[in-house]
Design an enzyme around this catalytic site. Structure first.
Site, PDB file in Angstrom:
ATOM      1  N   HIS A   1       0.810  -1.221   0.000  1.00 45.34           N
ATOM      2  CA  HIS A   1       0.000   0.000   0.000  1.00 45.34           C
ATOM      3  C   HIS A   1       0.841   1.268   0.000  1.00 45.34           C
ATOM      4  CE1 HIS A   1      -1.968  -3.307   2.272  1.00 45.34           C
ATOM      5  NE2 HIS A   1      -2.932  -3.051   1.405  1.00 45.34           N
TER       6      HIS A   1
ATOM      7  N   GLU B   1      -3.133   3.102   1.944  1.00 48.81           N
ATOM      8  CA  GLU B   1      -2.653   3.684   0.689  1.00 48.81           C
ATOM      9  C   GLU B   1      -2.875   5.190   0.679  1.00 48.81           C
ATOM     10  OE1 GLU B   1      -3.665   3.918  -4.049  1.00 48.81           O
ATOM     11  OE2 GLU B   1      -4.159   2.042  -3.039  1.00 48.81           O
TER      12      GLU B   1
ATOM     13  N   SER C   1      -9.914  -3.027   0.159  1.00 52.97           N
ATOM     14  CA  SER C   1     -10.697  -2.009  -0.543  1.00 52.97           C
ATOM     15  C   SER C   1     -11.233  -2.528  -1.868  1.00 52.97           C
ATOM     16  CB  SER C   1      -9.829  -0.763  -0.784  1.00 52.97           C
ATOM     17  OG  SER C   1     -10.522   0.189  -1.561  1.00 52.97           O
TER      18      SER C   1
END
EC number: 1.17.7.4
Length: 316
Positions: free
Chosen positions: A74, A126, A226
Site C-alpha cells: 500500500h 494507501e 478495498s
C-alpha cells in the site's frame, strides 16, 4: 446450480510482487522479517507469512536495530520512510509500482507548491501513504471521497490545482467525483485517465459481466480489502445478492439454496486456493462444474528488487 467464475480475478502483479518480496526475504535472511502493516489485505496470506516468520507491525519503533523491514504494497508516507532511513535497518520496498506512480505525482505537485486533491477513502493505508508525499506549506493536500465533499472544499488557488486517485476505488464512483471536480474547478489538472489500477478496473469489469448472469455473487476477499469491497458493492448495485467472504467456511447454504447460478470472483489480494475451496464448497451444495467466463487477459509482471531475485526453492 451453475457455478460461473469471473475472469480475471484474484492476484494482481503488485500483490504477487509484494508477497514474493516477503517470501524471498524470509528464504534469504531467515526469520524474523518485519513488515510494516499487512503486506496485502488478505487474512490467509498474512497468516501464512506469519507462520513462516514474518512479523507485522504498525510503528517503526517496534522494529529492533539491525532487522529487515519491508514496506507493504500500500506504500508509506515520506515521514515513515525517513524514520526507517534514520534507523539501522535493511529496508525493502514492496509498494506497488502503480501506487508509487501516484506518489510521484503528489511529490511533483508538492515541489511546485501546487495544491492537490486525492480521491480516496479516509483511513486506508494507501491514502495515508499518498497524502504523506506532500510537504509544501505553501500549497495544500486535500482528501475527498464523494461529490458532496468536492462542493464543500475550499482551496487557496483554483488556478493551480491537480487531482489524483487511490488505485483501488470504484470506477463508477470515481468518475462521478472527477466530474464534480472538473465542474467546481474548471482549471484542475489530472492524469490522462484516473489512477485506478488496471487490476481494479479489470476485476470490476469482470464482476459486472458475472453479475449479468448470476443471481448470487460471492467475492473472495478480506473485509479490510478495498478492491474486494468494491466488487461486492458493484454486484449489489446491479441487483444481485452479493457476499464478501474470507473463505469457503463463510458461505451459508441459505445464500445459494434457491440459486440457479452462483458467480464467484476474488479480490486482487486473494489467492486462487481460496477460490478453489469455495468451488468445492458450492459443489457440496449441489453445484456443477465451474465454468470460467471470457475476460481480459493480464500479463503484467513487476520485478522484485534485485537483491531478492533468487529461486526460493534453491535457498530452501
Amino acid at each position: 446450480m451453475q457455478i460461473l467464475l469471473a475472469n480475471p480475478r484474484g492476484f494482481c502483479a503488485g500483490v504477487d510482487r509484494a508477497i514474493s518480496i516477503v517470501e524471498n526475504a524470509l528464504a534469504i535472511y531467515g526469520a524474523p522479517i518485519y513488515v510494516r502493516h499487512e503486506v496485502v489485505h488478505n487474512r490467509y496470506v498474512v497468516d501464512s507469512l506469519r507462520k513462516r516468520g514474518a512479523i507485522f507491525i504498525e510503528q517503526i519503533s517496534e522494529v529492533p536495530d539491525g532487522a529487515i523491514l519491508i514496506f507493504s504494497a500500500h506504500g508509506v508516507s515520506q515521514a515513515v520512510r525517513n524514520e526507517a532511513k534514520s534507523r539501522d535497518l535493511t529496508v525493502f520496498d514492496a509498494t506497488c509500482p502503480l501506487v508509487t506512480k501516484v506518489h510521484m505525482e503528489v511529490a511533483r505537485a508538492s515541489r511546485r507548491g501546487e495544491e492537490s486533491i486525492l480521491i480516496g477513502h479516509a483511513g486506508h493505508p494507501e491514502v495515508e501513504g499518498t497524502m504523506g508525499q506532500y510537504s509544501n506549506p505553501e500549497g495544500g493536500m486535500y482528501l475527498v471521497e464523494s461529490p458532496e465533499d468536492v462542493w464543500t472544499l475550499n482551496v487557496k488557488n483554483e488556478d493551480k490545482l491537480s487531482f489524483m486517485t487511490q488505485t483501488t476505488l470504484s470506477v463508477d464512483d470515481t468518475s462521478d467525483v472527477i466530474d464534480a471536480l472538473r465542474s467546481r474547478f474548471p482549471k484542475i489538472v489530472g492524469p490522462r485517465k484516473d489512477d485506478i489500477c488496471y487490476a481494479t478496473t479489470n476485476r470490476q469489469e469482470a464482476v459486472r459481466a458475472l453479475a449479468e448472469q448470476a443471481d448470487v455473487v460471492l467475492v473472495v476477499g478480506s473485509k479490510n480489502s478495498s478492491n474486494s469491497n468494491r466488487l461486492a458493492e458493484l454486484a449489489q448495485r446491479m441487483g444481485r445478492r452479493a457476499f464478501l467472504i474470507d473463505d469457503a467456511a463463510d458461505i451459508q447454504e441459505a445464500w445459494v439454496k434457491e440459486a440457479v447460478c452462483v458467480g464467484v470472483t476474488a479480490g486482487a489480494s486473494a489467492p486462487d486456493i481460496l477460490v478453489q475451496n469455495v468451488i468445492a464448497r458450492l459443489r457440496e451444495f449441489g453445484g456443477g462444474e465451474a465454468v470460467t467466463l471470457e475476460g481480459r487477459e493480464e500479463n503484467i509482471v513487476f520485478e522484485v528488487p534485485k537483491e531478492l531475485r533468487v529461486d526460493v526453492r534453491e535457498v530452501e
